[in-house]
Design a protein around this motif. Structure first.
Motif, PDB file in Angstrom:
ATOM      1  N   TYR A   1       0.841  -1.193   0.000  1.00 26.03           N
ATOM      2  CA  TYR A   1       0.000   0.000   0.000  1.00 26.03           C
ATOM      3  C   TYR A   1       0.883   1.251   0.000  1.00 26.03           C
ATOM      4  CZ  TYR A   1      -3.547  -3.358   1.509  1.00 26.03           C
ATOM      5  OH  TYR A   1      -4.398  -4.443   1.583  1.00 26.03           O
ATOM      6  N   PRO A   2       0.317   2.423  -0.288  1.00 27.89           N
ATOM      7  CA  PRO A   2       1.090   3.664  -0.166  1.00 27.89           C
ATOM      8  C   PRO A   2       1.594   3.833   1.263  1.00 27.89           C
ATOM      9  CG  PRO A   2      -0.940   4.049  -1.385  1.00 27.89           C
ATOM     10  CD  PRO A   2      -1.043   2.661  -0.834  1.00 27.89           C
TER      11      PRO A   2
ATOM     12  N   GLY B   1       1.421  12.622  -0.264  1.00 30.17           N
ATOM     13  CA  GLY B   1       0.831  11.294  -0.215  1.00 30.17           C
ATOM     14  C   GLY B   1       1.865  10.224   0.097  1.00 30.17           C
TER      15      GLY B   1
ATOM     16  N   MET C   1       2.774   7.547  -2.322  1.00 31.43           N
ATOM     17  CA  MET C   1       3.319   6.803  -3.458  1.00 31.43           C
ATOM     18  C   MET C   1       4.844   6.888  -3.395  1.00 31.43           C
ATOM     19  SD  MET C   1       0.588   5.643  -4.724  1.00 31.43           S
ATOM     20  CE  MET C   1       1.057   4.906  -6.288  1.00 31.43           C
TER      21      MET C   1
ATOM     22  N   ASP D   1      -4.709   6.742  -2.354  1.00 34.81           N
ATOM     23  CA  ASP D   1      -3.640   7.604  -1.840  1.00 34.81           C
ATOM     24  C   ASP D   1      -4.117   9.044  -1.745  1.00 34.81           C
ATOM     25  OD1 ASP D   1      -0.752   8.185  -1.207  1.00 34.81           O
ATOM     26  OD2 ASP D   1      -0.955   9.377  -3.034  1.00 34.81           O
TER      27      ASP D   1
END
Length: 260
Positions: free
Chosen positions: A71-72, A117, A119, A235
């Motif tokens: 996951y992010p 975020g 990423m 995200d």
């Protein structure tokens, strides 16, 4: 495709795919099966569930593949990635007295996280340069890649619905709706028109479908209201990019927290 010899000599071979996943072709399946027989060879495939779920005309090596969901980065992981390990450790220890002492530091870091975020490429760029414009450029490339990949796996007839639904999520979240409103996707829209599109976005990991519950009982799943749910972008940084959130918003007091 590489040869059997290169597989044996490498020890580990990685197959990377698009954000929507890899395509499990017969040769790939063949090497996955052989890797179990060779023992010393490990194959790592990066992608989503769609890349391995949609493999028409070929079987899947059941029992020979382990899955790991990624996951992010979370806010704590973001702190560690940006050189603030000690502040992440305070959160982990739940040392609220010390956390309060560094209140402004956490507020500033949270604002950055809302913009950047989780990423990995965006976080790495921010950690190295603190350049918000470069972060936004990376996020735009990621979103563009997602939209270009919509048509790679989904049937052609639902691709427009996937795009319409995907682009409607920011406006859905901006409203005080208690559930997802299909009429905001398209005037007169109905659930049956978009159920498949929602399934595709959820299965490929781009959205989280969060259902309402009828009662706060245990387990919550037993009280799930399947007709009332909301969709959240995977995200928060990508969500901000989709809405056109500007860098200067970070400097405008607490406006960011009102919207998010």
């Amino acid at each position: 495709m590489v040869s059997t010899t290169s597989f044996l000599n490498s020890g580990v071979y990685r197959l990377f795919g698009t954000p929507f996943g890899i395509k499990i072709t017969p040769p790939v399946k063949h090497y996955i099966i052989l890797s179990n027989k060779w023992g010393a060879v490990h194959i790592v495939c990066a992608g989503s569930l769609l890349g391995i779920a949609l493999h028409q005309g070929t079987s899947f090596p059941v029992g020979k593949v382990d899955f790991l969901k990624l996951y992010p980065l979370s806010f704590s992981e973001f702190l560690m990635a940006t050189g603030n390990e000690r502040f992440a450790e305070l959160l982990k220890k739940q040392d609220y007295e010390m956390i309060t002492s560094f209140k402004q530091t956490y507020i500033d870091a949270l604002k950055h996280y809302y913009f950047v975020g989780g990423m990995p490429e965006a976080v790495q760029s921010f950690a190295e340069s603190k350049d918000f414009n470069e972060v936004r450029a990376i996020q735009k490339r990621i979103l563009a890649a997602y939209e270009q990949d919509f048509s790679k796996h989904a049937p052609n007839e639902i691709v427009p619905k996937i795009r319409m639904l995907w682009n409607s999520i920011p406006s859905q979240l901006a409203r005080e709706n208690k559930k997802f409103i299909y009429g905001l996707v398209r005037e007169g829209g109905r659930a049956r028109e978009y159920e498949t599109a929602i399934m595709w976005l959820s299965d490929c990991g781009l959205v989280h479908k969060v259902s309402r519950v009828n009662a706060a009982g245990i387990p919550l799943k037993a009280y799930e209201d399947l007709k009332a749910f909301k969709l959240f972008i995977v995200d928060v940084g990508l969500l901000g990019c989709m809405t056109g959130l500007r860098q200067r918003t970070l400097l405008d007091g607490d406006d960011l927290f009102v919207e998010f």
